[in-house]
Design a protein around this motif. Structure first.
Motif, PDB file in Angstrom:
ATOM      1  N   GLU A 114       0.820  -1.209   0.000  1.00  0.00           N
ATOM      2  CA  GLU A 114       0.000   0.000   0.000  1.00  0.00           C
ATOM      3  C   GLU A 114       0.853   1.258   0.000  1.00  0.00           C
ATOM      4  O   GLU A 114       0.839   2.046   0.933  1.00  0.00           O
ATOM      5  N   GLY A 115       1.618   1.440  -1.055  1.00  0.00           N
ATOM      6  CA  GLY A 115       2.440   2.643  -1.198  1.00  0.00           C
ATOM      7  C   GLY A 115       3.926   2.346  -1.244  1.00  0.00           C
ATOM      8  O   GLY A 115       4.715   3.211  -1.589  1.00  0.00           O
ATOM      9  N   SER A 116       4.317   1.153  -0.870  1.00  0.00           N
ATOM     10  CA  SER A 116       5.712   0.734  -0.998  1.00  0.00           C
ATOM     11  C   SER A 116       5.706  -0.748  -1.378  1.00  0.00           C
ATOM     12  O   SER A 116       4.643  -1.353  -1.530  1.00  0.00           O
ATOM     13  N   TRP A 117       6.888  -1.310  -1.553  1.00  0.00           N
ATOM     14  CA  TRP A 117       7.003  -2.712  -1.962  1.00  0.00           C
ATOM     15  C   TRP A 117       8.072  -3.388  -1.132  1.00  0.00           C
ATOM     16  O   TRP A 117       9.082  -2.772  -0.759  1.00  0.00           O
ATOM     17  N   TYR A 118       7.860  -4.671  -0.857  1.00  0.00           N
ATOM     18  CA  TYR A 118       8.878  -5.506  -0.220  1.00  0.00           C
ATOM     19  C   TYR A 118       9.350  -6.529  -1.246  1.00  0.00           C
ATOM     20  O   TYR A 118       8.545  -7.268  -1.807  1.00  0.00           O
ATOM     21  N   PHE A 119      10.665  -6.542  -1.480  1.00  0.00           N
ATOM     22  CA  PHE A 119      11.283  -7.498  -2.397  1.00  0.00           C
ATOM     23  C   PHE A 119      12.142  -8.450  -1.576  1.00  0.00           C
ATOM     24  O   PHE A 119      12.956  -7.997  -0.755  1.00  0.00           O
ATOM     25  N   SER A 120      11.979  -9.743  -1.791  1.00  0.00           N
ATOM     26  CA  SER A 120      12.778 -10.747  -1.095  1.00  0.00           C
ATOM     27  C   SER A 120      13.705 -11.440  -2.090  1.00  0.00           C
ATOM     28  O   SER A 120      13.348 -11.635  -3.255  1.00  0.00           O
ATOM     29  N   PHE A 121      14.888 -11.808  -1.593  1.00  0.00           N
ATOM     30  CA  PHE A 121      15.918 -12.410  -2.435  1.00  0.00           C
ATOM     31  C   PHE A 121      16.555 -13.603  -1.740  1.00  0.00           C
ATOM     32  O   PHE A 121      16.630 -13.645  -0.513  1.00  0.00           O
ATOM     33  N   GLU A 122      17.034 -14.544  -2.549  1.00  0.00           N
ATOM     34  CA  GLU A 122      17.766 -15.705  -2.045  1.00  0.00           C
ATOM     35  C   GLU A 122      19.077 -15.803  -2.804  1.00  0.00           C
ATOM     36  O   GLU A 122      19.112 -15.619  -4.021  1.00  0.00           O
ATOM     37  N   TYR A 123      20.159 -16.088  -2.068  1.00  0.00           N
ATOM     38  CA  TYR A 123      21.482 -16.183  -2.677  1.00  0.00           C
ATOM     39  C   TYR A 123      22.205 -17.418  -2.158  1.00  0.00           C
ATOM     40  O   TYR A 123      21.807 -18.025  -1.160  1.00  0.00           O
ATOM     41  N   ASP A 124      23.289 -17.796  -2.811  1.00  0.00           N
ATOM     42  CA  ASP A 124      24.077 -18.967  -2.463  1.00  0.00           C
ATOM     43  C   ASP A 124      24.929 -18.665  -1.229  1.00  0.00           C
ATOM     44  O   ASP A 124      25.888 -17.893  -1.296  1.00  0.00           O
ATOM     45  N   ALA A 125      24.593 -19.284  -0.102  1.00  0.00           N
ATOM     46  CA  ALA A 125      25.294 -19.025   1.159  1.00  0.00           C
ATOM     47  C   ALA A 125      26.695 -19.632   1.186  1.00  0.00           C
ATOM     48  O   ALA A 125      27.517 -19.240   2.012  1.00  0.00           O
ATOM     49  N   SER A 126      26.994 -20.560   0.279  1.00  0.00           N
ATOM     50  CA  SER A 126      28.306 -21.217   0.302  1.00  0.00           C
ATOM     51  C   SER A 126      29.437 -20.260  -0.058  1.00  0.00           C
ATOM     52  O   SER A 126      30.610 -20.562   0.165  1.00  0.00           O
ATOM     53  N   LEU A 127      29.110 -19.067  -0.589  1.00  0.00           N
ATOM     54  CA  LEU A 127      30.133 -18.088  -0.928  1.00  0.00           C
ATOM     55  C   LEU A 127      30.519 -17.223   0.274  1.00  0.00           C
ATOM     56  O   LEU A 127      31.327 -16.314   0.169  1.00  0.00           O
ATOM     57  N   ASN A 128      29.908 -17.514   1.435  1.00  0.00           N
ATOM     58  CA  ASN A 128      30.246 -16.885   2.716  1.00  0.00           C
ATOM     59  C   ASN A 128      29.963 -15.387   2.791  1.00  0.00           C
ATOM     60  O   ASN A 128      30.585 -14.683   3.581  1.00  0.00           O
ATOM     61  N   ASN A 129      29.046 -14.895   1.982  1.00  0.00           N
ATOM     62  CA  ASN A 129      28.600 -13.512   2.137  1.00  0.00           C
ATOM     63  C   ASN A 129      27.445 -13.504   3.125  1.00  0.00           C
ATOM     64  O   ASN A 129      26.749 -14.505   3.295  1.00  0.00           O
ATOM     65  N   LEU A 130      27.251 -12.372   3.786  1.00  0.00           N
ATOM     66  CA  LEU A 130      26.182 -12.314   4.768  1.00  0.00           C
ATOM     67  C   LEU A 130      25.547 -10.940   4.809  1.00  0.00           C
ATOM     68  O   LEU A 130      26.153  -9.947   4.424  1.00  0.00           O
ATOM     69  N   THR A 131      24.319 -10.944   5.277  1.00  0.00           N
ATOM     70  CA  THR A 131      23.616  -9.694   5.534  1.00  0.00           C
ATOM     71  C   THR A 131      23.320  -9.627   7.026  1.00  0.00           C
ATOM     72  O   THR A 131      23.305 -10.648   7.710  1.00  0.00           O
ATOM     73  N   ILE A 132      23.101  -8.423   7.503  1.00  0.00           N
ATOM     74  CA  ILE A 132      22.655  -8.252   8.879  1.00  0.00           C
ATOM     75  C   ILE A 132      21.446  -7.315   8.877  1.00  0.00           C
ATOM     76  O   ILE A 132      21.312  -6.468   7.994  1.00  0.00           O
ATOM     77  N   GLU A 133      20.595  -7.504   9.843  1.00  0.00           N
ATOM     78  CA  GLU A 133      19.406  -6.673   9.973  1.00  0.00           C
ATOM     79  C   GLU A 133      19.795  -5.200  10.069  1.00  0.00           C
ATOM     80  O   GLU A 133      20.677  -4.841  10.844  1.00  0.00           O
ATOM     81  N   LYS A 134      19.198  -4.385   9.238  1.00  0.00           N
ATOM     82  CA  LYS A 134      19.434  -2.938   9.144  1.00  0.00           C
ATOM     83  C   LYS A 134      20.813  -2.600   8.582  1.00  0.00           C
ATOM     84  O   LYS A 134      21.247  -1.453   8.642  1.00  0.00           O
ATOM     85  N   GLY A 135      21.512  -3.587   8.028  1.00  0.00           N
ATOM     86  CA  GLY A 135      22.787  -3.339   7.365  1.00  0.00           C
ATOM     87  C   GLY A 135      22.557  -2.892   5.931  1.00  0.00           C
ATOM     88  O   GLY A 135      21.431  -2.844   5.447  1.00  0.00           O
ATOM     89  N   SER A 136      23.643  -2.589   5.238  1.00  0.00           N
ATOM     90  CA  SER A 136      23.552  -2.126   3.854  1.00  0.00           C
ATOM     91  C   SER A 136      23.752  -3.279   2.877  1.00  0.00           C
ATOM     92  O   SER A 136      24.508  -4.207   3.143  1.00  0.00           O
ATOM     93  N   ILE A 137      23.075  -3.191   1.756  1.00  0.00           N
ATOM     94  CA  ILE A 137      23.218  -4.139   0.651  1.00  0.00           C
ATOM     95  C   ILE A 137      23.021  -3.339  -0.636  1.00  0.00           C
ATOM     96  O   ILE A 137      22.297  -2.341  -0.645  1.00  0.00           O
ATOM     97  N   THR A 138      23.680  -3.774  -1.685  1.00  0.00           N
ATOM     98  CA  THR A 138      23.468  -3.157  -2.992  1.00  0.00           C
ATOM     99  C   THR A 138      22.833  -4.196  -3.904  1.00  0.00           C
ATOM    100  O   THR A 138      23.398  -5.273  -4.109  1.00  0.00           O
ATOM    101  N   VAL A 139      21.646  -3.885  -4.419  1.00  0.00           N
ATOM    102  CA  VAL A 139      20.932  -4.765  -5.351  1.00  0.00           C
ATOM    103  C   VAL A 139      20.869  -4.052  -6.692  1.00  0.00           C
ATOM    104  O   VAL A 139      20.298  -2.964  -6.791  1.00  0.00           O
ATOM    105  N   ASN A 140      21.488  -4.646  -7.715  1.00  0.00           N
ATOM    106  CA  ASN A 140      21.573  -4.011  -9.042  1.00  0.00           C
ATOM    107  C   ASN A 140      22.064  -2.573  -8.937  1.00  0.00           C
ATOM    108  O   ASN A 140      21.582  -1.676  -9.619  1.00  0.00           O
ATOM    109  N   GLY A 141      23.017  -2.366  -8.028  1.00  0.00           N
ATOM    110  CA  GLY A 141      23.630  -1.053  -7.884  1.00  0.00           C
ATOM    111  C   GLY A 141      22.890  -0.096  -6.981  1.00  0.00           C
ATOM    112  O   GLY A 141      23.360   1.012  -6.736  1.00  0.00           O
ATOM    113  N   THR A 142      21.748  -0.493  -6.452  1.00  0.00           N
ATOM    114  CA  THR A 142      20.927   0.384  -5.615  1.00  0.00           C
ATOM    115  C   THR A 142      21.240   0.152  -4.139  1.00  0.00           C
ATOM    116  O   THR A 142      21.107  -0.965  -3.642  1.00  0.00           O
TER     117      THR A 142
END
Length: 195
Positions: A114-142
């Protein structure tokens, strides 16, 4: 270095394979401001401008880049997020982005909120990258803030401005995207792996 604040959407006009390289021609409203040898991020991938012709410019992706990003799925007519390298002394409105994609992910869900969007993503965890809650991520440069961080999943919330001015508006379930994880987080994770 980039900020992850998308400057413009551009359109792929021509793709030309040359041995293992892919020459990508792009029509953009900022082409007249570009110069040969300039770095421009395309869906988060830093590529060098090698040719300018009117309102189109060309960049080249090598096999290494094609193997590790979603650029190998580009088709003529696709929209890409572009950003020029940041100027020294400018505000850092997003976060520190290198333009070096760590891996790809697949869009697994899109929810209209209702005015915004939630996008969910899945990635290969075996490459040892991680996200944290309220951390930064770049998706397609954004540059975005992580929500619902899991072992190999995360979500982001997209406001209407970002939705309309990036290629998020073209995403569907199954869309392959480029991820660059937070550079500071990558250093910390690497240090934690040392024995």
């Amino acid at each position: 270095m980039f900020t992850g604040i998308i400057e413009s959407l551009a359109t792929v006009t021509h793709l030309e394979k040359e041995q293992d390289n892919l020459h990508i021609s792009i029509k953009s409203n900022i082409t007249s401001e570009l110069k040969i040898d300039q770095s421009v991020a395309h869906n988060g991938v830093c590529l060098t401008v090698v040719k300018i012709n009117g309102d189109e410019y060309t960049v080249t992706a090598i096999n290494e880049t094609l193997a590790k990003t979603s650029l190998n799925t580009l088709q003529v007519g696709d929209e890409v997020n572009i950003e020029r390298a940041m100027k020294l002394g400018d505000r850092l409105d997003g976060h520190i982005v290198q333009g070096h994609v760590d891996q790809t992910a697949i869009c697994t869900d899109i929810k209209n909120a209702e005015g915004s969007w939630y996008f969910s993503f899945e990635y290969d965890a075996s490459l040892n990258n991680l996200t944290i809650e309220k951390g930064s991520i770049t998706v397609n440069g954004t540059s975005l803030t992580v929500i619902n961080s899991g072992k190999n999943t995360f979500s982001v919330a997209i406001i209407p401005y970002t939705y309309e001015n990036t290629n998020f508006k073209n995403f569907k379930k199954g869309t392959k995207v480029n991820l660059e994880f937070d550079v500071l987080g990558k250093y910390v994770a690497k240090l934690m792996q040392k024995d």
